[in-house]
Design an enzyme around this catalytic site. Structure first.
Site, PDB file in Angstrom:
ATOM      1  N   ASN A  32       0.857  -1.193   0.000  1.00  0.00           N
ATOM      2  CA  ASN A  32       0.000   0.000   0.000  1.00  0.00           C
ATOM      3  C   ASN A  32       0.897   1.248   0.000  1.00  0.00           C
ATOM      4  O   ASN A  32       0.764   2.137   0.836  1.00  0.00           O
ATOM      5  CB  ASN A  32      -0.932  -0.020   1.224  1.00  0.00           C
ATOM      6  CG  ASN A  32      -2.034   1.014   1.114  1.00  0.00           C
ATOM      7  OD1 ASN A  32      -2.409   1.428   0.016  1.00  0.00           O
ATOM      8  ND2 ASN A  32      -2.542   1.453   2.239  1.00  0.00           N
ATOM      9  N   LEU A  33       1.803   1.250  -0.936  1.00  0.00           N
ATOM     10  CA  LEU A  33       2.914   2.207  -0.916  1.00  0.00           C
ATOM     11  C   LEU A  33       2.478   3.638  -1.234  1.00  0.00           C
ATOM     12  O   LEU A  33       1.657   3.865  -2.118  1.00  0.00           O
ATOM     13  CB  LEU A  33       3.985   1.768  -1.928  1.00  0.00           C
ATOM     14  CG  LEU A  33       4.527   0.348  -1.741  1.00  0.00           C
ATOM     15  CD1 LEU A  33       5.573   0.036  -2.802  1.00  0.00           C
ATOM     16  CD2 LEU A  33       5.122   0.161  -0.346  1.00  0.00           C
ATOM     17  N   HIS A  34       3.033   4.581  -0.500  1.00  0.00           N
ATOM     18  CA  HIS A  34       2.834   6.000  -0.787  1.00  0.00           C
ATOM     19  C   HIS A  34       4.212   6.649  -0.925  1.00  0.00           C
ATOM     20  O   HIS A  34       5.249   5.957  -0.849  1.00  0.00           O
ATOM     21  CB  HIS A  34       1.981   6.674   0.296  1.00  0.00           C
ATOM     22  CG  HIS A  34       2.456   6.395   1.697  1.00  0.00           C
ATOM     23  ND1 HIS A  34       3.583   6.972   2.214  1.00  0.00           N
ATOM     24  CD2 HIS A  34       1.980   5.571   2.651  1.00  0.00           C
ATOM     25  CE1 HIS A  34       3.766   6.537   3.441  1.00  0.00           C
ATOM     26  NE2 HIS A  34       2.803   5.670   3.735  1.00  0.00           N
ATOM     27  N   HIS A  37       7.207   5.738   1.319  1.00  0.00           N
ATOM     28  CA  HIS A  37       7.876   4.457   1.036  1.00  0.00           C
ATOM     29  C   HIS A  37       8.844   4.624  -0.135  1.00  0.00           C
ATOM     30  O   HIS A  37       9.954   4.078  -0.132  1.00  0.00           O
ATOM     31  CB  HIS A  37       6.861   3.382   0.630  1.00  0.00           C
ATOM     32  CG  HIS A  37       5.943   2.934   1.717  1.00  0.00           C
ATOM     33  ND1 HIS A  37       4.610   3.203   1.714  1.00  0.00           N
ATOM     34  CD2 HIS A  37       6.189   2.204   2.838  1.00  0.00           C
ATOM     35  CE1 HIS A  37       4.048   2.663   2.791  1.00  0.00           C
ATOM     36  NE2 HIS A  37       4.991   2.060   3.486  1.00  0.00           N
ATOM     37  N   GLN A 155      10.034   1.476  16.139  1.00  0.00           N
ATOM     38  CA  GLN A 155      10.421   0.321  15.311  1.00  0.00           C
ATOM     39  C   GLN A 155      11.892   0.439  14.896  1.00  0.00           C
ATOM     40  O   GLN A 155      12.666  -0.517  14.992  1.00  0.00           O
ATOM     41  CB  GLN A 155       9.523   0.256  14.074  1.00  0.00           C
ATOM     42  CG  GLN A 155       9.986  -0.743  13.032  1.00  0.00           C
ATOM     43  CD  GLN A 155       8.956  -0.928  11.930  1.00  0.00           C
ATOM     44  OE1 GLN A 155       7.980  -1.618  12.117  1.00  0.00           O
ATOM     45  NE2 GLN A 155       9.180  -0.324  10.773  1.00  0.00           N
ATOM     46  N   SER A 187       1.304   8.592   6.012  1.00  0.00           N
ATOM     47  CA  SER A 187       1.082   7.234   6.511  1.00  0.00           C
ATOM     48  C   SER A 187      -0.046   6.588   5.726  1.00  0.00           C
ATOM     49  O   SER A 187      -0.963   7.280   5.265  1.00  0.00           O
ATOM     50  CB  SER A 187       0.687   7.333   7.992  1.00  0.00           C
ATOM     51  OG  SER A 187       0.042   6.158   8.399  1.00  0.00           O
ATOM     52  N   SER A 188       0.027   5.266   5.614  1.00  0.00           N
ATOM     53  CA  SER A 188      -1.061   4.544   4.941  1.00  0.00           C
ATOM     54  C   SER A 188      -2.371   4.780   5.688  1.00  0.00           C
ATOM     55  O   SER A 188      -3.446   4.715   5.116  1.00  0.00           O
ATOM     56  CB  SER A 188      -0.799   3.041   4.956  1.00  0.00           C
ATOM     57  OG  SER A 188       0.468   2.773   4.460  1.00  0.00           O
TER      58      SER A 188
HETATM   59  O1  PAF Z   1       7.107  -0.807   8.870  1.00  0.00           O
HETATM   60  C1  PAF Z   1       6.539  -1.761   8.298  1.00  0.00           C
HETATM   61  O2  PAF Z   1       5.919  -1.596   7.252  1.00  0.00           O
HETATM   62  C2  PAF Z   1       6.600  -3.145   8.947  1.00  0.00           C
HETATM   63  O3  PAF Z   1       6.550  -3.065  10.328  1.00  0.00           O
HETATM   64  C3  PAF Z   1       7.818  -3.962   8.482  1.00  0.00           C
HETATM   65  C4  PAF Z   1       9.125  -3.333   8.929  1.00  0.00           C
HETATM   66  C5  PAF Z   1       7.799  -4.105   6.971  1.00  0.00           C
HETATM   67  C6  PAF Z   1       7.750  -5.370   9.100  1.00  0.00           C
HETATM   68  O4  PAF Z   1       6.608  -6.045   8.712  1.00  0.00           O
END
Ligand code: PAF
Length: 286
Positions: A32-34, A37, A155, A187-188
């Site tokens: 679901n790239l924006h 990403h 993360q 963000s998505s």
């Molecule tokens: O940030 C994300 O999109 C996810 O947490 C990741 C790092 C791809 C792991 O599933």
């Protein structure tokens, strides 16, 4: 761009690239790239010969009442976008490829303490799911460098710590937050913000910066600053999940003499939970 659905065939290709002396950059995503990403891919492109991107909606990091099945799966559009920014290989495994023995008995990677706070407090098990899948993806791709967005600061910090603790020898690169004009972090999940809420949601970012400015001006009463910021967000009409002034590396509550400080916040809109953060590096005497 070539797409792989199976670990073995991707490995074979990447082994050849590695043997030819190519440096491999990796961008793990859930699709679901924006634009944010795509910025990660562009950054990986700058310092690597080969860029691999993965799209896998990782069930292991979703809680029972979270929206794993509703998470948008937009492979066609995502592939076109990745091609447009020069990604070489897309890895798009299914659940069976990634978890052939099922989720319940899957071996896990645990990064204690840092994962119990902030987002981890309201999403139990989430970071264990992230560290486990990222380890698996790292083992499959064996990149020289992996790029993660600063927007998901916790993360990023957890992955840095995991790479250090487990001697993974992968360079972790942090990509700046991509923002809308009013400061809202891309963000998505922004697709779930209502029209009525949209003009007000940048309050989270405004309050983070308000706290940062006060810290840079010399205030060290982090608890009071956090309380004032929470009130600002609540006055704008949103429920606060957390708002915290932290040590950037450990994510522990910031101490008076900490120099690298990150302020992190999460709030609920009607249909989404939004997160954001800002960091400051204080020089001696500030
Ligand atoms: O940030 C994300 O999109 C996810 O947490 C990741 C790092 C791809 C792991 O599933």
């Amino acid at each position: 761009m070539k797409t792989y659905h199976h670990i073995d065939s991707l490995r074979e290709t990447l082994n050849r690239e590695r043997a030819a002396g190519k440096r491999i950059g990796f961008v793990p995503t859930m699709g679901n790239l924006h634009d944010a990403h795509l910025e990660l891919v562009k950054l990986a492109r700058e310092t690597n010969d080969i860029v691999v991107c993965s799209i896998f909606v990782n069930g292991l990091q979703f809680g029972l009442n979270e929206d794993w099945d509703k998470y948008p799966r937009t492979l066609m559009e995502d592939s076109q976008k990745l091609q447009g920014v020069g990604c070489d290989y897309l890895f798009n495994p299914d659940d069976n490829e990634m978890y052939p023995n099922g989720l319940d008995t899957q071996s896990r990677v645990i990064c204690p303490t840092m994962t119990d706070v902030l987002c981890g407090a309201s999403r139990p098990g989430h970071f264990e799911g992230v560290t486990t899948v990222v380890t698996k993806l790292f083992n499959i791709v064996q990149p020289h460098e992996a790029v993660f967005g600063i927007k998901d600061f916790q993360q990023l910090a957890v992955i840095r710590r995991m790479v250090e603790d487990l001697c993974m020898g992968i360079q972790i690169t942090a990509a700046p937050i991509h923002r809308e004009i009013d400061g809202l972090a891309m963000s998505s999940r922004n697709g779930f913000i209502t029209e009525e809420e949209r003009p007000k949601v940048s309050q989270l970012n405004k309050s983070l910066n308000w706290v940062k400015d006060h810290i840079e001006a010399g205030r060290r009463d982090f608890g009071d600053l956090g309380d004032e910021a929470r009130q600002q967000i609540e006055d704008a009409g949103f429920r606060v999940d957390y708002f915290s002034v932290c040590n950037s590396k450990t994510l522990a509550p910031a101490a008076d003499d900490d120099r690298n400080i990150t302020i992190l916040g999460a709030m609920f809109t009607a249909g989404a939970r939004l997160i954001d953060n800002v960091s400051t590096n204080l020089t001696e005497g500030e």
